[in-house]
Scaffold this motif. Structure first.
Motif, PDB file in Angstrom:
ATOM      1  N   ARG A  30       1.032  -1.220   0.303  1.00  0.00           N
ATOM      2  CA  ARG A  30       0.382  -0.035   0.136  1.00  0.00           C
ATOM      3  C   ARG A  30       0.921   1.606   0.070  1.00  0.00           C
ATOM      4  O   ARG A  30       0.769   2.467  -1.200  1.00  0.00           O
ATOM      5  CB  ARG A  30      -1.381   0.149   1.483  1.00  0.00           C
ATOM      6  CG  ARG A  30      -2.238  -0.750   1.355  1.00  0.00           C
ATOM      7  CD  ARG A  30      -2.790  -1.216   2.579  1.00  0.00           C
ATOM      8  NE  ARG A  30      -3.616  -1.625   2.359  1.00  0.00           N
ATOM      9  CZ  ARG A  30      -5.321  -0.957   2.148  1.00  0.00           C
ATOM     10  NH1 ARG A  30      -5.066  -0.083   2.155  1.00  0.00           N
ATOM     11  NH2 ARG A  30      -6.196  -1.991   2.176  1.00  0.00           N
ATOM     12  N   ASP A  70      -4.675   7.693   5.850  1.00  0.00           N
ATOM     13  CA  ASP A  70      -5.503   6.676   6.197  1.00  0.00           C
ATOM     14  C   ASP A  70      -5.051   4.864   4.879  1.00  0.00           C
ATOM     15  O   ASP A  70      -5.362   4.376   5.675  1.00  0.00           O
ATOM     16  CB  ASP A  70      -6.508   6.520   5.701  1.00  0.00           C
ATOM     17  CG  ASP A  70      -7.109   8.416   6.758  1.00  0.00           C
ATOM     18  OD1 ASP A  70      -6.053   8.004   7.695  1.00  0.00           O
ATOM     19  OD2 ASP A  70      -8.470   8.683   6.307  1.00  0.00           O
ATOM     20  N   PRO A  71      -4.813   5.596   3.806  1.00  0.00           N
ATOM     21  CA  PRO A  71      -4.976   4.022   3.065  1.00  0.00           C
ATOM     22  C   PRO A  71      -3.908   3.244   3.247  1.00  0.00           C
ATOM     23  O   PRO A  71      -3.317   2.144   2.619  1.00  0.00           O
ATOM     24  CB  PRO A  71      -5.268   4.741   1.491  1.00  0.00           C
ATOM     25  CG  PRO A  71      -4.590   5.922   1.718  1.00  0.00           C
ATOM     26  CD  PRO A  71      -4.984   6.364   2.801  1.00  0.00           C
ATOM     27  N   TYR A  74      -4.807   1.059   6.807  1.00  0.00           N
ATOM     28  CA  TYR A  74      -6.328   0.839   7.019  1.00  0.00           C
ATOM     29  C   TYR A  74      -6.767   0.136   6.558  1.00  0.00           C
ATOM     30  O   TYR A  74      -7.172   0.775   4.897  1.00  0.00           O
ATOM     31  CB  TYR A  74      -6.970   2.245   7.736  1.00  0.00           C
ATOM     32  CG  TYR A  74      -6.885   2.990   9.039  1.00  0.00           C
ATOM     33  CD1 TYR A  74      -7.330   2.544   9.696  1.00  0.00           C
ATOM     34  CD2 TYR A  74      -6.955   3.977   8.753  1.00  0.00           C
ATOM     35  CE1 TYR A  74      -6.808   3.242  11.092  1.00  0.00           C
ATOM     36  CE2 TYR A  74      -6.415   5.649   9.728  1.00  0.00           C
ATOM     37  CZ  TYR A  74      -6.166   4.594  10.871  1.00  0.00           C
ATOM     38  OH  TYR A  74      -6.374   5.613  12.081  1.00  0.00           O
ATOM     39  N   GLU A  76      -9.550  -1.297   5.828  1.00  0.00           N
ATOM     40  CA  GLU A  76     -10.922  -0.429   5.714  1.00  0.00           C
ATOM     41  C   GLU A  76     -10.683   0.212   4.488  1.00  0.00           C
ATOM     42  O   GLU A  76     -12.351   0.494   3.554  1.00  0.00           O
ATOM     43  CB  GLU A  76     -11.703  -0.490   6.517  1.00  0.00           C
ATOM     44  CG  GLU A  76     -11.516   0.880   6.877  1.00  0.00           C
ATOM     45  CD  GLU A  76     -10.509   0.152   7.715  1.00  0.00           C
ATOM     46  OE1 GLU A  76     -10.189   1.570   9.110  1.00  0.00           O
ATOM     47  OE2 GLU A  76     -10.104   0.040   8.344  1.00  0.00           O
ATOM     48  N   VAL A  77      -9.935   1.563   3.689  1.00  0.00           N
ATOM     49  CA  VAL A  77      -9.763   1.824   2.851  1.00  0.00           C
ATOM     50  C   VAL A  77      -9.051   1.119   1.723  1.00  0.00           C
ATOM     51  O   VAL A  77      -7.771   0.987   1.796  1.00  0.00           O
ATOM     52  CB  VAL A  77      -8.750   3.151   3.844  1.00  0.00           C
ATOM     53  CG1 VAL A  77      -8.128   4.647   2.561  1.00  0.00           C
ATOM     54  CG2 VAL A  77      -9.175   3.575   5.105  1.00  0.00           C
ATOM     55  N   HIS A  81      -9.913   4.172  -3.722  1.00  0.00           N
ATOM     56  CA  HIS A  81     -10.701   5.272  -2.767  1.00  0.00           C
ATOM     57  C   HIS A  81      -9.244   6.676  -3.147  1.00  0.00           C
ATOM     58  O   HIS A  81     -10.035   7.816  -3.365  1.00  0.00           O
ATOM     59  CB  HIS A  81     -11.357   5.454  -1.857  1.00  0.00           C
ATOM     60  CG  HIS A  81     -13.094   4.551  -2.274  1.00  0.00           C
ATOM     61  ND1 HIS A  81     -13.200   4.091  -1.442  1.00  0.00           N
ATOM     62  CD2 HIS A  81     -13.127   3.447  -3.962  1.00  0.00           C
ATOM     63  CE1 HIS A  81     -14.411   3.104  -2.075  1.00  0.00           C
ATOM     64  NE2 HIS A  81     -13.922   2.811  -3.208  1.00  0.00           N
ATOM     65  N   ALA A  82      -8.779   6.161  -2.795  1.00  0.00           N
ATOM     66  CA  ALA A  82      -7.664   7.221  -2.065  1.00  0.00           C
ATOM     67  C   ALA A  82      -6.982   7.837  -3.497  1.00  0.00           C
ATOM     68  O   ALA A  82      -6.532   8.669  -3.026  1.00  0.00           O
ATOM     69  CB  ALA A  82      -6.913   6.415  -1.116  1.00  0.00           C
TER      70      ALA A  82
END
Length: 241
Positions: A30, A70-71, A74, A76-77, A81-82
């Motif tokens: 990520r 956040d991504p 996390y 759940e992200v 989306h990010a």
């Protein structure tokens, strides 16, 4: 409603949380994806966006930092989306940058306007307040430009990016209000208004220099801090007058 019981010094919880150990490898993936994507987007902002931090660039930095953080860890992200949020932030920056270049109104709204702080050795406290600067702030910026006293300054402009541009006399500068040493370290010697004075004196409120022969009057700026001897070289002592 109480949550799950927390066991103090649960090393599994402290180091790994509830995620399985293999999730560490996903964090590496990520982070690499978001880092490369963000690097690509920042290249699109152009060198100007990387060289300065105007109000627009500051907003971009905050937004990118929030969207990119956040991504990374996390689960759940989703990454897409990010990546979309990051692309939209940079896209807005590109649009606004073009508007700033094409429209003087938009440029003034987004980045402000230059302000003249000093003219021929005199400054206006009201102008400083409008630029959110104090007299001490101005003197500090002038010292950074190797200015020792205001008589050296023909013009000083507070630019849109927060820097101070100073145009000084090439040589033979006039006496003026000293800005060195810093007044916090060495207070200026205020002249006694009840004693006759002879020579050039500088207003402590605006830097205006006048020739006097006799008692001191009020300055045209209406200031109440008084007068001190105008000097050419404040560091030379009495010989600098």
């Amino acid at each position: 409603m109480s949550g799950p019981e927390i066991i103090p010094f649960d090393w599994q919880r402290i180091w790994l949380g509830d995620a399985p150990p293999l999730f560490l490898l996903e964090i590496v993936f990520r982070t690499a994806v978001i880092f490369l994507w963000l690097l690509f987007l920042l290249r699109l902002t152009g060198k100007r966006g990387l060289a300065q931090l105007s109000a627009l660039e500051l907003v971009i930095v905050i937004a990118l930092g929030s969207a990119a953080g956040d991504p990374l860890f996390y689960p759940e992200v989703p990454l897409l989306h990010a990546m979309l949020a990051l692309a939209l932030v940079v896209g807005f920056q590109r649009v606004l940058s073009r508007l700033v270049v094409r429209s003087e109104t938009v440029e003034s709204f987004m980045e402000g306007q230059p302000v003249e702080l000093v003219r021929d050795g005199v400054f206006d406290v009201r102008v400083l307040e409008g630029a959110n600067l104090s007299r001490e702030d101005l003197f500090e910026k002038l010292r950074a430009q190797s200015v020792m006293q205001l008589g050296e300054v023909r013009r000083a402009y507070f630019e849109q990016d927060g820097t101070l541009t100073v145009f000084s006399h090439d040589k033979n500068s006039l006496p003026g209000l000293p800005v060195v040493p810093p007044w916090d370290l060495e207070k200026p010697v205020v002249l006694n208004p009840d004693e006759p004075q002879q020579g050039r004196v500088a207003c402590l409120d605006c830097g205006r220099v006048v020739q006097v022969s006799g008692l001191l009057g009020a300055c045209a700026c209406g200031g109440k801090d008084g007068w001190m001897v105008a000097v050419v070289d404040p560091l030379a002592g009495p010989s600098g007058v």
